[in-house]
Each structure stands twice: as structure tokens, then as C-alpha cells.
Scaffold this motif. Sequence first.
Motif, mmCIF file in Angstrom:
data_model
loop_
_atom_site.group_PDB
_atom_site.id
_atom_site.type_symbol
_atom_site.label_atom_id
_atom_site.label_comp_id
_atom_site.label_asym_id
_atom_site.label_seq_id
_atom_site.Cartn_x
_atom_site.Cartn_y
_atom_site.Cartn_z
ATOM 1 N N ILE A 152 -0.481 2.282 -6.313
ATOM 2 C CA ILE A 152 -1.263 1.203 -5.705
ATOM 3 C C ILE A 152 -2.724 1.228 -6.136
ATOM 4 O O ILE A 152 -3.393 0.190 -6.173
ATOM 5 C CB ILE A 152 -1.165 1.271 -4.158
ATOM 6 C CG1 ILE A 152 -1.776 -0.003 -3.528
ATOM 7 C CG2 ILE A 152 -1.823 2.520 -3.635
ATOM 8 C CD1 ILE A 152 -1.108 -1.269 -3.898
ATOM 9 N N ASP A 153 -3.243 2.411 -6.517
ATOM 10 C CA ASP A 153 -4.668 2.519 -6.839
ATOM 11 C C ASP A 153 -5.088 1.565 -7.954
ATOM 12 O O ASP A 153 -6.209 1.063 -7.948
ATOM 13 C CB ASP A 153 -5.011 3.957 -7.254
ATOM 14 C CG ASP A 153 -5.006 4.906 -6.072
ATOM 15 O OD1 ASP A 153 -4.970 4.412 -4.923
ATOM 16 O OD2 ASP A 153 -5.022 6.120 -6.284
ATOM 17 N N LYS A 154 -4.197 1.305 -8.900
ATOM 18 C CA LYS A 154 -4.583 0.444 -10.022
ATOM 19 C C LYS A 154 -4.691 -1.028 -9.618
ATOM 20 O O LYS A 154 -5.230 -1.843 -10.366
ATOM 21 C CB LYS A 154 -3.599 0.605 -11.181
ATOM 22 C CG LYS A 154 -2.195 0.083 -10.910
ATOM 23 C CD LYS A 154 -1.303 0.343 -12.130
ATOM 24 C CE LYS A 154 0.116 -0.156 -11.910
ATOM 25 N NZ LYS A 154 0.990 0.128 -13.075
ATOM 26 N N TYR B 22 -4.979 -7.143 1.422
ATOM 27 C CA TYR B 22 -4.243 -6.824 2.644
ATOM 28 C C TYR B 22 -3.052 -5.925 2.330
ATOM 29 O O TYR B 22 -2.457 -5.998 1.253
ATOM 30 C CB TYR B 22 -3.726 -8.101 3.304
ATOM 31 C CG TYR B 22 -4.798 -9.014 3.860
ATOM 32 C CD1 TYR B 22 -5.242 -8.887 5.170
ATOM 33 C CD2 TYR B 22 -5.353 -10.013 3.070
ATOM 34 C CE1 TYR B 22 -6.216 -9.740 5.688
ATOM 35 C CE2 TYR B 22 -6.328 -10.858 3.573
ATOM 36 C CZ TYR B 22 -6.751 -10.722 4.882
ATOM 37 O OH TYR B 22 -7.707 -11.564 5.383
ATOM 38 N N ASP B 23 -2.704 -5.122 3.322
ATOM 39 C CA ASP B 23 -1.536 -4.247 3.223
ATOM 40 C C ASP B 23 -0.294 -5.049 3.600
ATOM 41 O O ASP B 23 -0.160 -5.502 4.744
ATOM 42 C CB ASP B 23 -1.703 -3.045 4.147
ATOM 43 C CG ASP B 23 -0.575 -2.039 4.023
ATOM 44 O OD1 ASP B 23 0.437 -2.334 3.350
ATOM 45 O OD2 ASP B 23 -0.692 -0.960 4.641
ATOM 46 N N LYS B 24 0.595 -5.207 2.665
ATOM 47 C CA LYS B 24 1.841 -5.955 2.898
ATOM 48 C C LYS B 24 2.605 -5.422 4.096
ATOM 49 O O LYS B 24 3.240 -6.163 4.860
ATOM 50 C CB LYS B 24 2.696 -5.901 1.634
ATOM 51 C CG LYS B 24 4.172 -6.191 1.816
ATOM 52 C CD LYS B 24 4.994 -4.897 1.824
ATOM 53 C CE LYS B 24 6.460 -5.162 1.994
ATOM 54 N NZ LYS B 24 7.281 -3.954 2.109
ATOM 55 N N ASN B 25 2.516 -4.125 4.335
ATOM 56 C CA ASN B 25 3.276 -3.498 5.413
ATOM 57 C C ASN B 25 2.753 -3.853 6.805
ATOM 58 O O ASN B 25 3.427 -3.618 7.804
ATOM 59 C CB ASN B 25 3.278 -1.981 5.219
ATOM 60 C CG ASN B 25 3.877 -1.585 3.873
ATOM 61 O OD1 ASN B 25 5.071 -1.718 3.659
ATOM 62 N ND2 ASN B 25 3.032 -1.156 2.950
ATOM 63 N N LEU B 26 1.550 -4.437 6.865
ATOM 64 C CA LEU B 26 1.012 -4.902 8.142
ATOM 65 C C LEU B 26 1.301 -6.389 8.349
ATOM 66 O O LEU B 26 1.008 -6.942 9.411
ATOM 67 C CB LEU B 26 -0.490 -4.626 8.217
ATOM 68 C CG LEU B 26 -0.882 -3.149 8.192
ATOM 69 C CD1 LEU B 26 -2.389 -2.986 8.261
ATOM 70 C CD2 LEU B 26 -0.220 -2.392 9.339
ATOM 71 N N PHE B 27 1.880 -7.016 7.335
ATOM 72 C CA PHE B 27 2.352 -8.394 7.462
ATOM 73 C C PHE B 27 3.861 -8.439 7.721
ATOM 74 O O PHE B 27 4.363 -9.331 8.397
ATOM 75 C CB PHE B 27 2.058 -9.193 6.185
ATOM 76 C CG PHE B 27 0.683 -9.781 6.137
ATOM 77 C CD1 PHE B 27 0.249 -10.684 7.097
ATOM 78 C CD2 PHE B 27 -0.192 -9.432 5.116
ATOM 79 C CE1 PHE B 27 -1.021 -11.235 7.040
ATOM 80 C CE2 PHE B 27 -1.463 -9.984 5.047
ATOM 81 C CZ PHE B 27 -1.876 -10.885 6.013
ATOM 82 N N TYR C 290 0.811 -1.217 0.000
ATOM 83 C CA TYR C 290 0.000 0.000 0.000
ATOM 84 C C TYR C 290 0.849 1.274 0.000
ATOM 85 O O TYR C 290 0.306 2.375 -0.177
ATOM 86 C CB TYR C 290 -0.936 0.005 1.205
ATOM 87 C CG TYR C 290 -2.172 -0.839 1.031
ATOM 88 C CD1 TYR C 290 -2.146 -2.000 0.261
ATOM 89 C CD2 TYR C 290 -3.372 -0.488 1.629
ATOM 90 C CE1 TYR C 290 -3.272 -2.781 0.105
ATOM 91 C CE2 TYR C 290 -4.505 -1.275 1.482
ATOM 92 C CZ TYR C 290 -4.450 -2.424 0.721
ATOM 93 O OH TYR C 290 -5.572 -3.195 0.558
ATOM 94 N N ALA C 291 2.156 1.140 0.181
ATOM 95 C CA ALA C 291 3.026 2.313 0.171
ATOM 96 C C ALA C 291 3.419 2.711 -1.256
ATOM 97 O O ALA C 291 3.964 3.800 -1.464
ATOM 98 C CB ALA C 291 4.294 2.040 0.989
ATOM 99 N N ARG C 292 3.153 1.857 -2.223
ATOM 100 C CA ARG C 292 3.491 2.189 -3.609
ATOM 101 C C ARG C 292 2.629 3.332 -4.115
ATOM 102 O O ARG C 292 1.434 3.434 -3.795
ATOM 103 C CB ARG C 292 3.287 0.961 -4.506
ATOM 104 C CG ARG C 292 4.348 -0.087 -4.349
ATOM 105 C CD ARG C 292 4.108 -1.270 -5.259
ATOM 106 N NE ARG C 292 3.948 -0.891 -6.654
ATOM 107 C CZ ARG C 292 4.106 -1.731 -7.682
ATOM 108 N NH1 ARG C 292 4.448 -2.997 -7.446
ATOM 109 N NH2 ARG C 292 3.942 -1.336 -8.916
#
Length: 307
Positions: A218-220, A242-247, A213-215
Motif C-alpha cells: 500500500i505504501d506505493k 480513504y481506507d477501503k476497509n472503513l467503507f 490499506y490492508a495490502r
Amino acid sequence: MKNDTSLRYYSFFVHVWQRVKGKPLGDKVQAYYVDFLNRHDYGDNLLPVTFNLFIEKDIDVDKQDDNVSVSSYMGIPPTARLNVHIDYDYYANADETERYKAALNGLLYILRYWLKYLKQHKSTPLERIIEDYTDTLRADGLLLSEDVIKKIYIKIITPFRFHFMNYRCQGIREKQILFNTNHIEKFLNNNLYKIDFGKSVNTVYFSYDILDYARQDIDKYIDNEKKYQYGKSKDLSIMEQYDKNLFYDEFFDISKCEQVAYLHKGMLEAIFRIKDMKRKPKDFDVDRFYAEIDRLMTEYEQEHCID
């Protein structure tokens, strides 16, 4: 055991998964069944079948996941995988002859189950095969009585199932995901089969993306609608992102407990959105399914995610 590919019918396999002492009988049973088929004429397009017979003290219902695929998909040919448990005490206390009979009749039990409950294959004359196989077992003195058959085979009738279907990961490696969805799926399925959620759904497929989600772009990748699909075979496909950064975070440790809790949260959100489907299953208790998944995932976290 490999079958003789020069035979007309050869793509049929038997596995006897036994947790008791004694000679494995899978090859012997497989040879008998393949020989039986090749003494008959069932046409040129029998569906290949793999039979799994399980003998274990604690029944793992997750292993009873039958699959009958009658059409090619992504280059995968049609096939069937059929499963049953044999009563552990009966098998453990039987001599080799009785075990052999139990395994042979296990195939008959599975074929009957297939005819009654599972998808049919138009080029497989199942009723004829069952009749001929029954006659062959009887002629060879190997047919068990109906009372014994009802007693020793353990099969959950069309159990409710939950499957994880991960189809996109972005910016995260497999080793950075600390949980195993196969293990979670097994835990869920060994409990969900006991619960009645209605007649409209017997399988839920949960697809999930893990995206960065930090990219900036990401919207696309974000699916705001998160479309669901209800199939003709009583299968319901749902999804979450899911947001990869929360994994995973390269600077801060994210524990297995935290990862599973985040997975759990998204599963519930996906289930809640079933109520907004345009074409939804009529007889499916979404609220009860939500509550049971919440309860079981909480139980899983308590039992398997201690840091």
C-alpha cells in the motif's frame, strides 16, 4: 432535435426543461437560433454551445453550472454549456407566444452573461453575435424589453461551487458505496452559493482515492504530501485518501451513515491542509469554508443518512 450537419453552423442545441403543462419549445427555439447563425458570417471556428433553460418552482442552483472549455483535453473538443432559470410563475401563466419569446430571449440573456462573466473563446465573436441576435429578435418582433428581461431570468452570478472528483478505487465495487456524491454535491452547491469565502476561489475540486490499506504494497499508493493546486481560473484542487476497509467490510455491515461520516471527516482534513499550501489563494477564508462544509455535511447526514 438534430441539426442539419451540412450547415456551416450546426453544433448548437437548446433544451427547455419545463415543469409546467404545455408544448415543449426547445426544438423550435433551437431551429430559430441555428437559422440566425447561418444567415451570418462568424468565421469557421465558432465554439459549439448547448443552452439549458430551466422552469421550476424551486430553483436548483446546482443546475446553473456553466462550463466554457476553450481547448481540447483528453480528446474532448472545446464546447460551452450555458444555463439559466426562467421565472416559473411568468412562464406558467404565459401563452405559447410569450413562452416562445421568453425562451428566445433567454439565449440572449445567457450570451450576455457569457460575455461579462465567463471565459472567452478567441474564434467566437461574442459581441457581434449578441448585437446581431438582438437586431434579429427586434426585427421579428420577438425582443423583450430590458425591464422584462431583468424580471424573468434568474441567474446566480458566478456561484461558488464544490465538485467531487473520484479518480481511484481499489478493492471496492460501486454498489458497496452506499452514498451518491452527485446528490451530496447538489446539496452543497444549493447552499454554498449564498456564502462569501473571498474573491480568490470560486470552485473547489475534491479528488479522493479509496485504497485497500490492508495490502502489503500500500505504501506505493499513499500520497503523503497530498499536493494541492490553485489554478488560474480561481479553481482550487484538493485531495484525500480513504481506507477501503472503513467503507466496506465483508463481515460487518457498515451503514450509509458511517460511510458519509467517514467521507465528511476526510473532507475536513483536506480543507484544513489548505493552510499549508506553498502557493495558496490570498483571499480565501479557509476557516469559514471548513466550518460551512462541516455544518452542511452534518446537516446532510441528519437529513439523508438515517439508517
